[in-house]
Structures are given as structure tokens and as C-alpha cells.
Design an enzyme around this catalytic site. Structure first.
Site, PDB file in Angstrom:
ATOM      1  N   HIS A   1       0.796  -1.247   0.000  1.00  0.00           N
ATOM      2  CA  HIS A   1       0.000   0.000   0.000  1.00  0.00           C
ATOM      3  C   HIS A   1       0.825   1.293   0.000  1.00  0.00           C
ATOM      4  O   HIS A   1       0.797   2.067   0.943  1.00  0.00           O
ATOM      5  CB  HIS A   1      -0.981   0.016   1.171  1.00  0.00           C
ATOM      6  CG  HIS A   1      -0.443  -0.524   2.473  1.00  0.00           C
ATOM      7  ND1 HIS A   1       0.782  -0.148   2.985  1.00  0.00           N
ATOM      8  CD2 HIS A   1      -0.958  -1.428   3.336  1.00  0.00           C
ATOM      9  CE1 HIS A   1       0.985  -0.796   4.109  1.00  0.00           C
ATOM     10  NE2 HIS A   1      -0.051  -1.587   4.342  1.00  0.00           N
TER      11      HIS A   1
ATOM     12  N   ASP B   1      -6.104  -4.086   0.803  1.00  0.00           N
ATOM     13  CA  ASP B   1      -5.863  -3.988   2.249  1.00  0.00           C
ATOM     14  C   ASP B   1      -7.196  -4.069   3.005  1.00  0.00           C
ATOM     15  O   ASP B   1      -7.402  -3.378   4.004  1.00  0.00           O
ATOM     16  CB  ASP B   1      -5.103  -2.698   2.598  1.00  0.00           C
ATOM     17  CG  ASP B   1      -4.580  -2.694   4.032  1.00  0.00           C
ATOM     18  OD1 ASP B   1      -4.660  -3.738   4.717  1.00  0.00           O
ATOM     19  OD2 ASP B   1      -4.094  -1.630   4.473  1.00  0.00           O
TER      20      ASP B   1
END
Lengths: 332, 434
Positions: free
Chosen positions: B241, B314
Site C-alpha cells: 500500500h 488492504d
């Protein structure tokens, strides 16, 4: 292009809530000041009928002298019943959440909750989860809206040629307010820096980089950073001193002797740079650190007036949250 | 296993460069045929999906999800999380190890991957790189790899010690799998709950700086270079991320130098900025945090120019009572499996002009390649029959309450989406149908 979800989610809060000064229009500020002035003129017995029988909860997760006492006395002077819940002697110590604490107070009949909390934004959570009007009595490093309002009233009362019973976008035209000290951790500084420019004032923030990062400039138009306290003082009609918040420094090292040398407001400095400036401090003061005793007690000081204005302004805020006759009708 | 026919669709398969009308036959869990429209019409299939006006693409692959099982099944289970994945068009998800207990043993990994967990789509896992994700002692990489580990990560707990990270990269390189790193120098982020900057200052919240991310990325890249020189190995660093321009620049440069670095970006980081926190909306709180517009633009640029290798959600479910707290106390993370495609098409395709093929590569072919799943992420004949069928033009608004996930913590409740999943096929089985 992606604007539709860039816009933050809007929550709704009970009418009369005061979570941030950003929620207030200049007209709202004017109405609050006007009601505060009128309340001071009303006979005590009449005032005590305005919120007779109403229930107000004070929910304090942090210690407080001025804010708590003035909210409590304000509520009582309007005839309301108050109850104080603090984090120390309640189920909060057992891990009860803010939401459940709020729901419990609501179930017990609280019609308005005054919240002080060490976490920025906590009043928004409480207001969302309970639907009860919430008055922010200081949340973390975020805001202290009732303080900014009482500061405005104090300035309008003490600065020459101003009217403290009303507010317009020009009420503080030509007034430069220097706010000095631990800006980073100060909710008072944020509320004032957001509110005062909307009433025409210029706000100069002053302090060393660790306590006043450059990013503070983004608070809005009418805000400037001046590192040199003496230079800032020369432009000041009002100087507001802030305490170093040891409890929020989080490992920050500060050379106190150097700080005092550069930023303490003492008699000598005041006489040399701004002999006519109004001196303010939201309290608690640490005499001998950010401010010397002679200045705090001197003729320029409006510190006690700030405290007493806390009563009238907070009374007005309670009426705004609870008065069933309509807040505006109080002004008639 | 019964046949599935997908007819009349626009087949977009980035792996083979196909973007044209094709009919698809799935047989025995594999892609059996990919032919001109009409050529498969005589086959008697148990199931037929009419994909007229729809896109047929390899099933989406998410290399970064949190399914909370074992240990926190009030937030999510493997069954509910993978049901959400199927609804979002995903056919493969890779579970992070921060379960309770931490997935750091063969027994734990086998338990997680067991059919008894009821995964709706293909579930893989990346176990912990260190015991208990405490950053001190490596787990048994070889044994875990044999049991199916696709790579190793301490996920939310970055591996801070140089020596341990070096050891982990070397051990993973010997097995040919990546170390997936959550890049955060936690020495710089204590007490921080959002991105540092004007919004954090106004809200009175302590902010995480971009250096907290870039420092770890830069350190890890330095380790890669040193290991290539001294050990004659080619370690693979996968940066999770990515959220800042500075860290992206470090990755761009490392790729230029030929190091094996890949990275993922999350839909929320290319869609939102820290302004979305608004009135302390805890559904806009995650780690890494939503950043400023300049960083969002940097992530968009990285997606366009190939610096960002893949999109990963995520997906991080949390119960309502955990998010209904003071902003600083609320846990990090948002759900994401059912909004990823709709946001990618809205933001990357419609607004940024990336092609469908590019976006599908970012969401299937490329993530499959990062974790070396050679027979997934493609519609080539012989590949595993993981397929998503979606309407690329459908405009709709996501409703969190309709989510298959057990948790509803998303900043995209009510947000507009472009593209809607019509059907998801996992290993030849239809696991979701609109």
C-alpha cells in the site's frame, strides 16, 4: 473528476450543538453575544426560570477549573439541574466507551452534554452517537469554541469603540491579536485563529518552530506567523499568552530558560513594545514562565474579565442548546 | 466438474493481449476454450452466462486482505471475507498473518487454508516473517513455503531491524518468494492517527510524515542492493500500500537500477485525500493514512507509468463498536473488496483514462505474477478457470449495508462506482451472480 467522494461525509448533529467555531456563522456569533449581554442585565430570579427543570450533564475526561465551574454555574443560574461525571470516579475507569457513557447520560435524562476530552474530535463522536446537543468544552489539541467566544466578548468590551453585544465581519477591524506560545498543542489557539479573522481581526501566531510549525499558516486567511515576539508585540492591540502544555509535549525537549528569554510577556517587554495592548490568557497560567506576575495582575490584563465572561457566554450557549422558546426569542 | 459457457462477451485478457469478442468454455476447473463468437454454441453446458455487453476478464487477485480468522471472527471470517471477494470480482485473495494467534506456523497456515474454513474463492496466505510478528526471530520459511506460503510479511508491524530484514530477504530469495513490507518507521509515528499536514493541524491530530514511509522503503532498497552484491541472490521486495510520492520515487529509481522491487496501491489512496476525514470520520482512518492531493496524484502517476505494479485492497474489517470511538482510539483499516473494481474504473479508467486492459492487468495478471501464480491471472487455455464478468458501463452507488463482509467500515458508503460485477467464477464454479 473524483470530487463526489472527495467531499467528506457529512454527519448531522442536534441543533444547538457547538463542536467547532467553524459551525458558527457571524450571525450566530452575534446572537450569542447579544444573548450573553441581555442575560447579564436580567434579574437573577427571571434568569433562573429560563431553563428551570432542565437537565445538563458535564462530562469531563480532563481536569478543569474555569471551564467546568463556569458551565456549571451558568447552568444553575438558568435554573437547570447539573450532574458532573468525570473519568476518575465513574465507569469510564472500568472501560466504558464514550458512546455508552453518553447513552447512559441520555437515558438518565440529560438533554445537553458538555464534554471535555483529551482526544481531538471526541465531541463529534458523542454528538453523533447520542443525538443530544453537545457543547465542546475543549477536545485534545483541536478546539475550545466557548473560550474563543468569551475571548471575543472580552476584546469587544475592553478595546475602545467596540460593541460587545453584537458581532459583524468588521467587529474587530484594525485589531491585531498576537497569540504566543504552545500553538501546536493549543485548542484555544485553533478556535481563536479560526474565529477572530472572520470578525475582522488579524491573528499573528508567535512561538518557536517546535511549538508552532509552519503548517499553522493553513488555518486560514488572516493568520500570519511571526517568530520574533518583540516584532509581533509592536503590531499588537491584543496579546494572548498560552501555557506550555507539558502533558502534551510527547517527548519534545524545550529549553525553558531560552523560551522565557524569547517569549515571556513581562512588564519590561510590554512597556517597551506594546504599552497599550490588552493582555489575555485562557488559563491556567504558569506565572514566571510564559507570563510574569506583574503583567498578569497589571492594568493591561483582562484575564479575570475573560473568566467572568465565561459565565455569560456559556449561559448563552446553554440557552442556544436548550431554550424551548427559541434562542432568538431570548433576544427580544 | 460441469461445463460453464460464457458467451458473447468482450474478452479482455491483458496476459495475452486479447481485447475482443470471444466465447469462453470452462471445463474441469480450467479454461478449455477461448474462441470466436458463435463457435462454442453447440456445446451443452450446465451453466451458460450471457455476457452480451459485458467484459469477461481473468478473476481479480488481491495480494493483501485481512480475513480476521482465527481469533477475530466478530469482524470477519474466511467464509464472509471471501464471499465479499467474490462479490467484488476477486477469485484469489492472499490473507495477511495478523490473526490471533499470528499465522507463523505450519499448523496455523494449514488450518487457515483448510477447506473447512469455507473459502468461497481461492485463498492463499502470506505467513509472518518473524515469530509472532515481533521482528526478532524468523519463522520457518522453508517449511511454511512447502505448506503453501506465497511470501512472508509482518504486515502491520514493519521489520525495523536491518539485520532481521536482511536475513528475511535472503531466506525468501532462496525460496523465490517476496518479502512483503508495511513501510512505516514506527519510531516516527507514535501517537499519530492520520497524515501530517494542514488537515491534521486543523483537526489537532498528530500526523504521520511521508518520511515515515519513504525511510523504510529506502532502507529496504539499500538492503536489496547489498544482498545482490554480497550474496549473489536476487531478493524480491514487495512494498505494501504505497501512499507517498517520495517512496514511489525511490521505487522508480530502484526499478531503473534493475532491482526486484514491486509495490501495490490501494483504491482509497488513489481516490481520497486526508480531507475525507471531515468530522473525524473513523471510516477514513487507515494505515498508511489518506494523504494530501500531491501524494494521491503521485500514486495515480505511479499506476499509469508502471511504477505501481498492482492494486491491492488492504481489506481490513472492523466491528461498528470499534469504529464508533474517538478518532485516535479507533483501529486502522477499511473494507475494500467490493469497492475496488468500481473505484478503479471510476477513477483510473474514466477520470484518468487508463485502459481497461491496463486496469485488469493491475488487478489480476500483475498481482498473480508478483506471487508467482503462473496459472492464474490469465484466460489462456489451460489456465485455472477464474473469471470475472462485469458491466463496465454500470453506474451505481455502493451501499455498505448490502456488503457480504461482516463489517461495514468503509468511507465509500453511498459513493458512486463505475462497473458492476455480473458474475464471478472461481476454479470453474460460479461463486457470485448479480
Amino acid at each position: 473528476m473524483t470530487q463526489e467522494s472527495q467531499r467528506p461525509k457529512k454527519f448531522s448533529y442536534a441543533a444547538g450543538s457547538l463542536l467547532s467555531v467553524a459551525d458558527l456563522s457571524v450571525e450566530d456569533v452575534s446572537a450569542i453575544l447579544s444573548v450573553a449581554s441581555q442575560l447579564e442585565r436580567r434579574p437573577t430570579a427571571e434568569r433562573a426560570r429560563l431553563l428551570a427543570g432542565r437537565r445538563i450533564a458535564l462530562l469531563f475526561y480532563e481536569s478543569s477549573t474555569r471551564t467546568r465551574t463556569s458551565f456549571e454555574l451558568a447552568a444553575k443560574s438558568l435554573g437547570a439541574t447539573t450532574t458532573l461525571v468525570s473519568d476518575k470516579s465513574s465507569s469510564i475507569e472500568k472501560g466504558e466507551s464514550l458512546k455508552d457513557t453518553g447513552l447512559t447520560l441520555r437515558a438518565l435524562g440529560a438533554e445537553c452534554i458538555i464534554l471535555r476530552h483529551p482526544s481531538s474530535g471526541a465531541p463529534f463522536v458523542l454528538a453523533r452517537e447520542t443525538g443530544v446537543p453537545v457543547l465542546n468544552a475543549g477536545d485534545g489539541m483541536h478546539e475550545h469554541p466557548s473560550q474563543a467566544l468569551l475571548d471575543v466578548r472580552t476584546m469587544l468590551m475592553r478595546l475602545p469603540g467596540r460593541d460587545a453585544s453584537t458581532a459583524t465581519a468588521k467587529s474587530l477591524d484594525g485589531v491585531t491579536v498576537v497569540i504566543t506560545g504552545d500553538i501546536l498543542h493549543s485548542r484555544v489557539a485553533r478556535s481563536n485563529a479560526l474565529l477572530l479573522p472572520r470578525l475582522g481581526a488579524k491573528v499573528l501566531l508567535c512561538g518557536p518552530e517546535p511549538l508552532l510549525p509552519e503548517v499553522a499558516l493553513h488555518l486560514g486567511a488572516g493568520v500570519e506567523i511571526v517568530r520574533d515576539f518583540d516584532a509581533a508585540l509592536r503590531r499588537a492591540q491584543v496579546v494572548m499568552m498560552l501555557r506550555i502544555q507539558k502533558e502534551r509535549l510527547a517527548g519534545l525537549e524545550l529549553d525553558l530558560a531560552n523560551y522565557i528569554e524569547r517569549y515571556q510577556l513581562n512588564g519590561e517587554r510590554l512597556a517597551a513594545r506594546a504599552p497599550d495592548a490588552l493582555v489575555m490568557h485562557p488559563g491556567p497560567m504558569i506565572r514566571g514562565l510564559e507570563i510574569s506576575g506583574d503583567v498578569a495582575d497589571g492594568p493591561n490584563s483582562a484575564i479575570e474579565l475573560q473568566v467572568s465572561n465565561g459565565l455569560s457566554v456559556r449561559s448563552a450557549l446553554l440557552l442556544r442548546a436548550l431554550y424551548t422558546g427559541g434562542f432568538e426569542s431570548v433576544t427580544v | 466438474m460441469s461445463d460453464v459457457l460464457i458467451l458473447n462477451g468482450r474478452v479482455v485478457d491483458p496476459a495475452s493481449g486479447i481485447d475482443e469478442a470471444r466465447d469462453l468454455l470452462l471445463r474441469d476447473g480450467k479454461i478449455a476454450a477461448l474462441d470466436k463468437p458463435g463457435s462454442l454454441k453447440n456445446i451443452e453446458a450446465a451453466e451458460t452466462i450471457d455476457a452480451s455487453g459485458l467484459v469477461v476478464a481473468p478473476g481479480l487477485v488481491d495480494v493483501h486482505v485481512h480475513l480476521r480468522e482465527p481469533g477475530q471472527t466478530y469482524k470477519e471470517t474466511i467464509a464472509t471475507g471471501t464471499a465479499a471477494a467474490a462479490a467484488g470480482g476477486f477469485t484469489t485473495v492472499v490473507a495477511m498473518p495478523n490473526t490471533m494467534p499470528v499465522n507463523d506456523s505450519v499448523a496455523g497456515l494449514e488450518w487457515m487454508l483448510s477447506p473447512q474454513r469455507g473459502a468461497v474463492v481461492k485463498l492463499f496466505a502470506m505467513p509472518a516473517a518473524t515469530m509472532g510478528s515481533m521482528g526478532a526471530t524468523l519463522t520457518d520459511f522453508a517449511a511454511l513455503h512447502k505448506a503453501g506460503a506465497l511470501g512472508f510479511t509482518d504486515d502491520g508491524k514493519p521489520i525495523l531491524e536491518d539485520a532481521i530484514m536482511r536475513e528475511a530477504l535472503i531466506a525468501a530469495a532462496r525460496l523465490g518468494v517476496p518479502i512483503s513490507q508495511h513501510a512505516e518507521d514506527t519510531h516516527l509515528t507514535g501517537g499519530c492517527s492520520m497524515n501530517a499536514g494542514p488537515v491534521a493541524f486543523r483537526l489537532g491530530l498528530r500526523g504521520m510524515t511521508i518520511e515515515a514511509e519513504s525511510r523504510i522503503v529506502e532502507r529496504d532498497i539499500r538492503l536489496l542492493r547489498e544482498i545482490e552484491k554480497s550474496e549473489h541472490l536476487r531478493p524480491h521486495l514487495h512494498v505494501q500500500h504505497i501512499s507517498t510520492g517520495r517512496a514511489l520515487e525511490a521505487i522508480r529509481e530502484a526499478k531503473r537500477q534493475g532491482l526486484h522491487v514491486t509495490c501495490e496501491a490501494a483504491p482509497h489512496h488513489f481516490t481520497l485525500t486526508d480531507e475525507a476525514i471531515g468530522d473525524y470520520d473513523t471510516n477514513a482512518k487507515m494505515n498508511p493514512p489518506l494523504r494530501a492531493e500531491a501524494d494521491r496524484q503521485a500514486v495515480l502517476a505511479g499506476l499509469a507509468d508502471g511504477t505501481v505494479d498492482c492494486i491491492a485492497t488492504d481489506h481490513a474489517p472492523h466491528a461498528a463498536h470499534e469504529k464508533e470511538q474517538e478518532f485516535e482510539r479507533a483501529p486502522n483499516g477499511i473494507t475494500g473488496l467490493e469497492t475496488a473494481l468500481g473505484l478503479a474504473l471510476r477513477v483510473l479508467h474514466r477520470a484518468q483514462g487508463l485502459s481497461l486492459s491496463k486496469i485488469l492487468s493491475l488487478m489480476s495478471t500483475s498481482p498473480a505474477a508478483i506471487v508467482s501464480l503462473a496459472d492464474r491471472g490469465s484466460l489462456a487455455v489451460g489456465s485455472i478457470a477464474d473469471v470475472v464478468v462485469f458491466d463496465p458501463a454500470a453506474q451505481w452507488n455502493f451501499a455498505a449495508k448490502d456488503s457480504r463482509s461482516k463489517s461495514k467500515n468503509t468511507p465509500f458508503d453511498g459513493a458512486s462506482m463505475l462497473g458492476r460485477v455480473h458474475a464471478t467464477v472461481s476454479e470453474g464454479r460460479i461463486v457470485f451472480r448479480q
